[in-house]
Structures are given as C-alpha cells and as structure tokens.
Design an enzyme around this catalytic site. Structure first.
Site, PDB file in Angstrom:
ATOM      1  N   LYS A 235       0.650   2.563   8.355  1.00 59.58           N
ATOM      2  CA  LYS A 235       1.501   3.191   7.348  1.00 59.58           C
ATOM      3  C   LYS A 235       2.864   2.536   7.466  1.00 59.58           C
ATOM      4  O   LYS A 235       3.546   2.675   8.475  1.00 59.58           O
ATOM      5  CB  LYS A 235       1.598   4.698   7.599  1.00 59.58           C
ATOM      6  CG  LYS A 235       2.565   5.418   6.668  1.00 59.58           C
ATOM      7  CD  LYS A 235       2.702   6.889   7.055  1.00 59.58           C
ATOM      8  CE  LYS A 235       3.725   7.602   6.166  1.00 59.58           C
ATOM      9  NZ  LYS A 235       3.913   9.023   6.565  1.00 59.58           N
TER      10      LYS A 235
ATOM     11  N   TYR B 113       2.148   3.734  12.491  1.00 63.15           N
ATOM     12  CA  TYR B 113       3.127   4.250  11.531  1.00 63.15           C
ATOM     13  C   TYR B 113       4.489   3.669  11.863  1.00 63.15           C
ATOM     14  O   TYR B 113       5.094   4.000  12.873  1.00 63.15           O
ATOM     15  CB  TYR B 113       3.146   5.776  11.584  1.00 63.15           C
ATOM     16  CG  TYR B 113       4.150   6.454  10.686  1.00 63.15           C
ATOM     17  CD1 TYR B 113       4.727   5.808   9.587  1.00 63.15           C
ATOM     18  CD2 TYR B 113       4.510   7.776  10.916  1.00 63.15           C
ATOM     19  CE1 TYR B 113       5.638   6.439   8.769  1.00 63.15           C
ATOM     20  CE2 TYR B 113       5.431   8.428  10.100  1.00 63.15           C
ATOM     21  CZ  TYR B 113       5.986   7.755   9.034  1.00 63.15           C
ATOM     22  OH  TYR B 113       6.896   8.388   8.219  1.00 63.15           O
TER      23      TYR B 113
END
EC number: 4.3.3.7
Length: 290
Positions: free
Chosen positions: A161, A133
């Site tokens: 992400k 992420y």
C-alpha cells in the site's frame, strides 16, 4: 490475490472508549452489502495506535467472525517493534485473517537495511500473506523502491500500500508488479494509480461511500477512464474533507452521521471540530452518502 476497493475500516467505540462490537458487526455487513472488496481491520483508520494488544487481536477476530467468509479480512499488524509486529501478525493468522497489513515502523526511523530485515523477519516468522504499507507523511520513514524490490522476492510478501506520490506508484508498478501487487493508499490518487497499473486502493473514503469507491475502482481496473473519472469527480470533495483533521477523526464522525456507529474516538484523538461538520456533510451529500 486482492484487488478493488478495500476499506480501512473504523473501529466503533462506546462513549467510555470500549469497542462497540454490535456496531462493528453492523459495519462488516454494510460493507459486504455495498460492494467493498476487502476489509482492513485495526489499521490506522481503525485506531490501532490506541488499542492494546489484547483489544487489537479481539477486534481482528470479531471482524473475521462477522465476515463469515463473505469478504476477505486483512489485519493491521504493523508496529515499530519487530517482535510486537510478529506477535500481532501471528494473532491475525490464528484469528482467521486472510492477510496482514504492515506499516513501516514509525518514530524510530530505521535504515533501509533495518526495514528490509524487519519485514523479512515477520514474513519468515508467520506464513500469512503480508502487504507492506508505506506512508512517510505519518511515519517519518520512507520505504524506498530499491528496498521494496528486494522484499518482493519473499513469497508471502504479496503487496504494498503506497501512500506517497503517483510517481512512486508508477515506479513500483514498473519494478515489482510481476512479484507483488501495488495498491494506492491515497484516495485522491486512487483512480490515477489504478489506471497506471495498481490493483486497487486501501481506502478511508470507502467507509463513507463504499459502493461509489467500488464502482470507481472497478471502472479503472477495466480501463474505463471516462467512467472512473465521472465517479471520482463526485468523490473528490469527500477525499479532501476526510482529512480536514487527522485521520480517523473526520471519517469517524462521517460514519456516525450515517447511523452506523457513534462518533466516539479515543484520546489523544478527539471528535471532529464543529467548524468542519458542514464541510464534511456537504461532501457526503455530493458523493451520495447522505
């Protein structure tokens, strides 16, 4: 492995700050019934920064229990200590999560080599599928594409992400999509990101408009740009309104307006300022959430 609209779910709390387990289970049912494709438990939106280790593990287990195999559960297990992240990731695996989401270490600002070694160490220590992420606007540290390219060769690092720019999403899709999946981390860019080759979005907006986000992302995944754009136009004001104050302040209030949980949030975060209530409420109405 994962695709579509994945909600970065809020963690309901009582006024005294204790986790509201009844509302937590209600939220899981709500997302199962309204098209959400996976749940991220105890990510940034789930107030990971203000839950202690035992609470963190407990909430992940409770979400898995409530899901009952009906929807994949991704545990948020990132930390700015590699050893803490390993402990949380192991807890997620033992608690039945299907994967984990690991934010780039924040505040201590590692080098790119440090970031590589951090994520490689977690992947080596715990065999669960792991999603990176990158959110440099919050962490003050940017996981660069060259480093992601190296990490993509690790078999249980299955996705990233990306919450920076659409140009970065394009770059990662081009470089790495043969080895890991790219997900948008910005609701306002998710339609464009999926049309560019991302596999979905890990979404704040999906807390409030889960079916709409599912339908928009599904349209983009099948290449129906017109339908995706039509739905996203109704969501645009909500994408913006949910960041009028620091996430998850607005979304926690918005979910409370839907009767799914209370508005309580842990310090140092505070409940949404009254001056923003009407803006969020009108955005919810436009999206079809109220």
């Amino acid at each position: 492995m994962f695709h579509g609209s994945m909600v970065a779910m809020v963690t309901p709390m009582h006024p005294d700050g204790a986790v509201d387990e009844v509302s937590l289970a209600r939220l899981v049912d709500y997302h199962v019934e309204h098209g959400t494709d996976a749940i991220v438990a105890v990510g940034t939106t789930g107030e990971s920064a203000t839950l202690d280790y035992d609470e963190h593990c407990h909430v992940m287990r409770k979400v898995v229990e409530a899901a009952r195999g009906r929807i994949p559960v991704i545990g948020g297990t990132g930390a700015n200590s590699t050893w803490e992240a390993i402990k949380l990731t192991r807890c997620a695996m033992e608690g039945g999560c299907d994967a984990t989401l690991l934010v780039v270490p924040y505040y201590n600002k590692p080098t790119q080599d440090g970031l590589y070694r951090h994520f490689a160490a977690i992947a080596d220590a715990v065999a669960i599928p792991q999603i990176l992420y990158n959110v440099p606007g919050r962490t003050a540290c940017d996981l660069l594409p060259d480093t992601v390219d190296r990490l993509a060769d690790i078999s249980n690092i299955v996705g990233i992400k990306e919450a920076s720019t659409i140009e970065r999403v394009h770059d990662l899709v081009e470089r790495c999509s043969d080895r890991l999946d790219v997900f948008s981390g910005e609701d306002g860019l998710s339609r464009e990101a999926v049309l560019a080759g991302a596999k979905g979005v890990i979404s704040v907006t999906a807390n409030v408009a889960p079916q709409q986000m599912h339908d928009m992302v599904a349209a983009a995944l099948r290449g129906d740009e017109e339908e995706a754009s039509r739905i996203d136009a109704r969501l645009a004001a909500l994408h913006s309104a949910l960041f009028l104050e620091s996430n998850p302040i607005p979304v926690k209030w918005a979910v409370s307006q839907m009767g799914l949980c209370g508005p309580s949030i842990r310090l140092p975060l505070t409940e949404l300022s009254e001056q923003h209530h009407e803006t969020v409420r009108q955005a919810m109405k436009l999206a079809g959430s109220l």
